[in-house]
Design an enzyme around this catalytic site. Sequence first.
Site, PDB file in Angstrom:
ATOM      1  N   CYS A 166       5.081   0.573   4.738  1.00 53.92           N
ATOM      2  CA  CYS A 166       3.714  -0.005   4.055  1.00 53.92           C
ATOM      3  C   CYS A 166       4.176   0.137   2.435  1.00 53.92           C
ATOM      4  O   CYS A 166       3.312  -0.238   1.891  1.00 53.92           O
ATOM      5  CB  CYS A 166       2.575   0.973   4.268  1.00 53.92           C
ATOM      6  SG  CYS A 166       2.314   1.180   6.083  1.00 53.92           S
ATOM      7  N   HIS A 306      -3.380   3.545  -3.002  1.00 58.11           N
ATOM      8  CA  HIS A 306      -3.093   3.105  -1.607  1.00 58.11           C
ATOM      9  C   HIS A 306      -4.055   3.113  -0.725  1.00 58.11           C
ATOM     10  O   HIS A 306      -4.552   2.254   0.220  1.00 58.11           O
ATOM     11  CB  HIS A 306      -1.948   4.000  -1.468  1.00 58.11           C
ATOM     12  CG  HIS A 306      -1.330   3.721   0.078  1.00 58.11           C
ATOM     13  ND1 HIS A 306      -0.523   2.246   0.441  1.00 58.11           N
ATOM     14  CD2 HIS A 306      -1.033   4.715   1.182  1.00 58.11           C
ATOM     15  CE1 HIS A 306      -0.336   2.375   1.528  1.00 58.11           C
ATOM     16  NE2 HIS A 306      -0.510   3.632   1.999  1.00 58.11           N
ATOM     17  N   GLU A 317      -3.667  11.628  -2.104  1.00 58.42           N
ATOM     18  CA  GLU A 317      -3.536  10.391  -3.235  1.00 58.42           C
ATOM     19  C   GLU A 317      -4.447  11.178  -4.406  1.00 58.42           C
ATOM     20  O   GLU A 317      -4.483  11.072  -5.608  1.00 58.42           O
ATOM     21  CB  GLU A 317      -3.727   9.267  -3.047  1.00 58.42           C
ATOM     22  CG  GLU A 317      -3.947   8.153  -3.947  1.00 58.42           C
ATOM     23  CD  GLU A 317      -3.666   6.682  -3.466  1.00 58.42           C
ATOM     24  OE1 GLU A 317      -4.151   6.303  -2.381  1.00 58.42           O
ATOM     25  OE2 GLU A 317      -3.236   5.923  -4.196  1.00 58.42           O
ATOM     26  N   LYS A 336      -8.073  -1.949   0.420  1.00 55.38           N
ATOM     27  CA  LYS A 336      -7.954  -1.946   1.658  1.00 55.38           C
ATOM     28  C   LYS A 336      -9.275  -2.000   2.292  1.00 55.38           C
ATOM     29  O   LYS A 336      -9.438  -2.223   3.487  1.00 55.38           O
ATOM     30  CB  LYS A 336      -7.056  -0.968   2.135  1.00 55.38           C
ATOM     31  CG  LYS A 336      -5.587  -1.158   1.634  1.00 55.38           C
ATOM     32  CD  LYS A 336      -4.683  -0.312   2.583  1.00 55.38           C
ATOM     33  CE  LYS A 336      -2.814  -0.557   1.801  1.00 55.38           C
ATOM     34  NZ  LYS A 336      -2.943   0.037   0.648  1.00 55.38           N
ATOM     35  N   HIS A 341      -5.450  -2.925   6.105  1.00 63.97           N
ATOM     36  CA  HIS A 341      -3.852  -2.460   5.626  1.00 63.97           C
ATOM     37  C   HIS A 341      -2.926  -3.795   6.137  1.00 63.97           C
ATOM     38  O   HIS A 341      -2.516  -3.752   7.267  1.00 63.97           O
ATOM     39  CB  HIS A 341      -3.550  -1.371   6.225  1.00 63.97           C
ATOM     40  CG  HIS A 341      -2.464  -0.420   5.549  1.00 63.97           C
ATOM     41  ND1 HIS A 341      -1.592  -1.024   4.939  1.00 63.97           N
ATOM     42  CD2 HIS A 341      -2.033   0.605   5.795  1.00 63.97           C
ATOM     43  CE1 HIS A 341      -0.631  -0.591   4.477  1.00 63.97           C
ATOM     44  NE2 HIS A 341      -0.854   0.875   5.210  1.00 63.97           N
ATOM     45  N   PHE A 400       4.944   5.354   5.752  1.00 60.32           N
ATOM     46  CA  PHE A 400       5.287   6.080   6.673  1.00 60.32           C
ATOM     47  C   PHE A 400       6.770   6.521   6.531  1.00 60.32           C
ATOM     48  O   PHE A 400       7.695   5.457   5.885  1.00 60.32           O
ATOM     49  CB  PHE A 400       5.481   5.302   8.087  1.00 60.32           C
ATOM     50  CG  PHE A 400       4.306   5.465   8.852  1.00 60.32           C
ATOM     51  CD1 PHE A 400       3.125   5.883   8.564  1.00 60.32           C
ATOM     52  CD2 PHE A 400       4.313   4.970  10.205  1.00 60.32           C
ATOM     53  CE1 PHE A 400       1.912   6.206   9.283  1.00 60.32           C
ATOM     54  CE2 PHE A 400       3.194   5.445  11.095  1.00 60.32           C
ATOM     55  CZ  PHE A 400       2.047   5.839  10.430  1.00 60.32           C
TER      56      PHE A 400
END
Lengths: 427, 86
Positions: A166, A306, A317, A336, A341, A400
């Site tokens: 990502c 994010h 975050e 998002k 995503h 990830f």
Amino acid sequence: MSAADAAVVTGLGAVTPLGRGAPELFDALCHGKSGLRRPPAGHQLDGVVDSVGMAPDITAAEVLPPSEGRLVDRFVLMAMAAADDAIADAGLVIGRDVDPARVAVVVSSGAGGLTTYEAQGLERAQRGPTAISPYLLPGMLPNMAAARIAIKYGIRGWSSATATACAAGAHAVAEAARLIRYGEADVVVCGGAESPLNATTALAFRHARALAHGFEDPEASSRPFDRRRNGFVLSEGAGVLVVERAGLADSRGAAGYADLLGWGGSTDAYRPTAPRPDGEGAAQAMRSALASGSLGPDDVDYVNAHGTATKLGDVAETKAIRAVFGDRSPAVSGTKSMTGHLLGGSGAVEALICALAVAEGALPPTGNLDDLDPACELDHVVGGARRQAVRAVLSNSFAFGGHNVSLLLGAPSTRRTRGGAERKEHA
Amino acid sequence: MSAEVHQFVVEALKNMNYDTAEVTGETPLGPAGLDLESLSLAEVAIQVEDTYGVKFEEDEMESVALLTVGGLVDEIVKRSSAAVAS
């Protein structure tokens, strides 16, 4: 570094669940419009996920010569359409305006063409070995968006594709900034793309408990920072930016959206999927981006988070943003909520959203943020776009594997500029 | 059998988006005619194997690339009959 050596964004292309076109995407986001929907009946995600982000169809014939379109995965087609649009938007003719050896292409993907790979694998199981086409690998390898864009436009300089899940799209934009800063290229076509809408990928995310579920309204499923959030919505799409040396842009009269001022990267070195709970890796990436652009936290007006709407990720975050900015939170939104995503595509699409935020002086909101999680308190943009002068912005992408990237953008240093910034500073 | 194999090869090329309107038995597979790239030729070979059980080995592909459409068809028919005979 002289102003002529700045890395300026002069072209944008996007293929997302909010349609084809970067201005269309930005406008939709600013109006709080969602691109998320229920999977159509008969689609392989029907019954697998409650909500999905589907980009418009791009046929091979639209972007490739007839004999080269066989078995080319959708991530490549979407990336090529976005690249076509970005290069046209920049008004750039490679070979006329710039030496092809001084042009680079860095277009990444989290996983490449898994959908095509799986389809071939299933056919092999049914029909035997001869079901596998020799076209399979050049149609699905993660580098093939970059490679085919290079072939189409005769790009002969540096090319690569970083497969960092990502964060892949953000890594591509960071690499573009680095190539310009270190004088290795005059133009970089950079971006990311992903086509993950196959049942195997969706089930893998679902079984990892990463996907939003249980919402009656598919548009309400992606809820960054909201108390009821329970995961992200799987989406497909591509974003491509043309980044060039400001000196070149000025010499050919091109107008800039924003400068790519800096980049920062870090690694959690913690768990394969979960972020460091204290957000320290994310904070380190943001601090590095600021240092790379010689700016401080007070210079930043906006952070495109994010913000995937996972329970852990949004809290980590938030902690990271607080650690970097202290008591003065910049405006924050998680787009998002409306795009879903796009995995390896998201970092590039969000960098492009940030470039437009700078150019237009507008900050898109976070959708579905009705009931703020007290653990996520920041200056969230909600209820509609915020119009204001936008100096520097950060765009965060975390993956990830624990790869963290933060990109720093600010006002364009070209003589001619785009959007609201033009009226503001250079009229 | 030749006519059927010819039809099969032309159909395969058409599915790969080659313009087959003018293709005859005399059309070269190489640059003077269809200008097939190596993967396209490999795709035709794998489809032929799938349908007729006829194999073209890796080290043969260079010489296959020099054939005409008719030459390729003859080669498929020849090997196919040989396979049936043996």
